[in-house]
Design a protein around this motif. Structure first.
Motif, mmCIF file in Angstrom:
data_model
loop_
_atom_site.group_PDB
_atom_site.id
_atom_site.type_symbol
_atom_site.label_atom_id
_atom_site.label_comp_id
_atom_site.label_asym_id
_atom_site.label_seq_id
_atom_site.Cartn_x
_atom_site.Cartn_y
_atom_site.Cartn_z
ATOM 1 N N LEU A 266 6.865 4.794 15.563
ATOM 2 C CA LEU A 266 6.614 6.125 15.033
ATOM 3 C C LEU A 266 6.257 6.056 13.552
ATOM 4 C CD1 LEU A 266 9.535 8.139 16.677
ATOM 5 C CD2 LEU A 266 7.118 8.239 17.284
ATOM 6 N N ARG A 267 5.347 6.923 13.133
ATOM 7 C CA ARG A 267 5.008 7.024 11.717
ATOM 8 C C ARG A 267 6.259 7.390 10.923
ATOM 9 N NH1 ARG A 267 1.310 11.480 11.452
ATOM 10 N NH2 ARG A 267 3.160 12.735 11.049
ATOM 11 N N GLU A 268 6.457 6.728 9.802
ATOM 12 C CA GLU A 268 7.678 6.924 9.028
ATOM 13 C C GLU A 268 7.817 8.361 8.544
ATOM 14 O OE1 GLU A 268 7.998 4.087 5.920
ATOM 15 O OE2 GLU A 268 8.040 2.346 7.249
ATOM 16 N N THR B 227 -6.944 7.035 21.051
ATOM 17 C CA THR B 227 -7.452 7.669 19.833
ATOM 18 C C THR B 227 -6.550 7.398 18.634
ATOM 19 O OG1 THR B 227 -6.299 9.756 20.304
ATOM 20 C CG2 THR B 227 -8.522 9.499 21.198
ATOM 21 N N PHE B 228 -5.276 7.110 18.872
ATOM 22 C CA PHE B 228 -4.374 6.803 17.767
ATOM 23 C C PHE B 228 -4.796 5.534 17.032
ATOM 24 C CE2 PHE B 228 -1.366 9.501 20.217
ATOM 25 C CZ PHE B 228 -0.992 10.368 19.201
ATOM 26 N N GLU B 229 -5.457 4.616 17.736
ATOM 27 C CA GLU B 229 -5.853 3.363 17.121
ATOM 28 C C GLU B 229 -6.920 3.557 16.050
ATOM 29 O OE1 GLU B 229 -6.266 0.027 19.968
ATOM 30 O OE2 GLU B 229 -5.750 1.492 21.513
ATOM 31 N N ASP B 230 -7.606 4.696 16.074
ATOM 32 C CA ASP B 230 -8.641 4.982 15.079
ATOM 33 C C ASP B 230 -8.093 5.715 13.859
ATOM 34 O OD1 ASP B 230 -10.539 3.895 16.843
ATOM 35 O OD2 ASP B 230 -10.774 5.823 17.864
ATOM 36 N N GLU B 231 -6.853 6.167 13.913
ATOM 37 C CA GLU B 231 -6.296 6.966 12.824
ATOM 38 C C GLU B 231 -5.593 6.143 11.762
ATOM 39 O OE1 GLU B 231 -3.898 10.122 14.327
ATOM 40 O OE2 GLU B 231 -5.352 10.688 15.878
ATOM 41 N N GLY B 232 -5.353 4.863 12.039
ATOM 42 C CA GLY B 232 -4.737 3.997 11.035
ATOM 43 C C GLY B 232 -3.300 4.371 10.716
ATOM 44 N N PRO B 233 -2.898 4.218 9.432
ATOM 45 C CA PRO B 233 -1.504 4.483 9.040
ATOM 46 C C PRO B 233 -1.086 5.937 9.220
ATOM 47 C CG PRO B 233 -2.647 3.177 7.370
ATOM 48 C CD PRO B 233 -3.686 3.657 8.321
ATOM 49 N N GLN B 234 -2.040 6.858 9.342
ATOM 50 C CA GLN B 234 -1.710 8.264 9.495
ATOM 51 C C GLN B 234 -1.390 8.644 10.940
ATOM 52 O OE1 GLN B 234 -1.295 10.126 6.805
ATOM 53 N NE2 GLN B 234 -1.852 8.299 5.628
ATOM 54 N N GLN C 175 1.995 4.324 16.497
ATOM 55 C CA GLN C 175 1.382 3.106 15.999
ATOM 56 C C GLN C 175 1.842 1.920 16.830
ATOM 57 O OE1 GLN C 175 2.316 2.834 11.831
ATOM 58 N NE2 GLN C 175 1.358 4.781 11.321
ATOM 59 N N ASP C 176 0.980 0.894 16.879
ATOM 60 C CA ASP C 176 1.291 -0.338 17.635
ATOM 61 C C ASP C 176 1.696 -0.010 19.074
ATOM 62 O OD1 ASP C 176 0.800 -2.091 15.481
ATOM 63 O OD2 ASP C 176 2.794 -1.696 14.666
ATOM 64 N N ILE C 177 0.906 0.848 19.720
ATOM 65 C CA ILE C 177 1.185 1.214 21.112
ATOM 66 C C ILE C 177 0.887 0.029 22.016
ATOM 67 C CG2 ILE C 177 0.675 2.868 22.946
ATOM 68 C CD1 ILE C 177 -0.473 4.713 20.768
#
Length: 237
Positions: free
Chosen positions: A40-42, A100-107, A111-113
């Motif tokens: 999860l994003r921090e 699509t999450f892989e294209d959003e980067g740190p935002q 992440q790392d699905i």
């Protein structure tokens, strides 16, 4: 004489093969079970991840009426473990959304699905509905990932969540779902957060985009001989 260069071999993908198999079944649709993990994003708002999945299911059900998804979303402080049961069409849309999450980067919210496994044509649902629950307490019961292979770690994780599903099937959940007390009911059946984070970083598991690419790739790979024969032009007489 027909131009040999126009000859082509129709290649079947794994996805099309599964869809063809489904069309020959008497059932309305085949049921599949998908397991995946993610970090999860921090910086995120409380309830953001649950709200996202509920919105996703609402959108999917508009296109797949009568094919509801069931399963459970385990929300840790910095990662998730998600089990979904649905038709291939519904899971395909979920995988596309995850990609699509892989294209959003740190935002990106997720992440790392990593896709752990997809079980095809399961005989019955393990979960009566889809629900989400928080796992707030640190889990210390588990196994050492340093002395096990990734395959062994995944196998033990799947064993735990399947046992948990059997246990939940015996409970009478209200309309609000499971609640946030799963870690007090069956702490021995919950996967340690450290193990989930380990699986998110392993190279043996595929990302959603890699998983979808595998489905689209031909089952019959092109042979080297096919690149030189038939010849691209007529042979001189």
């Amino acid at each position: 004489m027909a131009n040999l260069a126009t000859n082509s071999v129709t290649r079947t993908t794994l996805l099309s093969a599964l869809e063809e198999k489904r069309r020959h079944q008497m059932k309305k649709y085949l049921l599949h079970r998908l397991f995946f993990v993610a970090l999860l994003r921090e910086e995120r708002q409380d309830g953001e991840i649950t709200a996202y999945h509920e919105l996703l299911f609402q959108k999917i059900q508009k296109f797949h009426l009568g094919e509801p998804a069931s399963g459970i979303l385990l929300l840790y402080s910095n990662c998730i473990f998600h089990i979904l049961e649905a038709s291939s069409g519904t899971l395909y849309h979920i995988l596309m959304d995850l990609a699509t999450f892989e294209d959003e980067g740190p935002q990106a919210l997720l992440q790392d699905i990593k896709i752990l496994v997809m079980s095809h044509n399961i005989p019955t649902r393990l979960f009566a509905q889809w629900s989400a629950t928080k796992v707030e307490v640190p889990i210390t019961i588990g196994y050492d990932t340093q002395v096990q292979s990734t395959e062994e770690v995944i196998t033990e994780c799947l064993t735990l969540v399947l046992k948990m599903g059997v246990y939940l099937a015996t409970l009478k959940m209200n309309s609000k779902g499971l609640g946030d007390n799963l870690h007090t009911l069956v702490p021995e059946l919950l996967i340690p957060a450290e193990t989930i984070k380990y699986l998110c970083k392993t190279k043996e598991c595929l990302s959603p985009r890699e998983f979808l690419k595998m489905y689209y790739d031909p089952l019959q790979p092109q042979m080297d001989a096919e690149t030189v024969w038939p010849t691209p032009a007529h042979l001189a007489v």
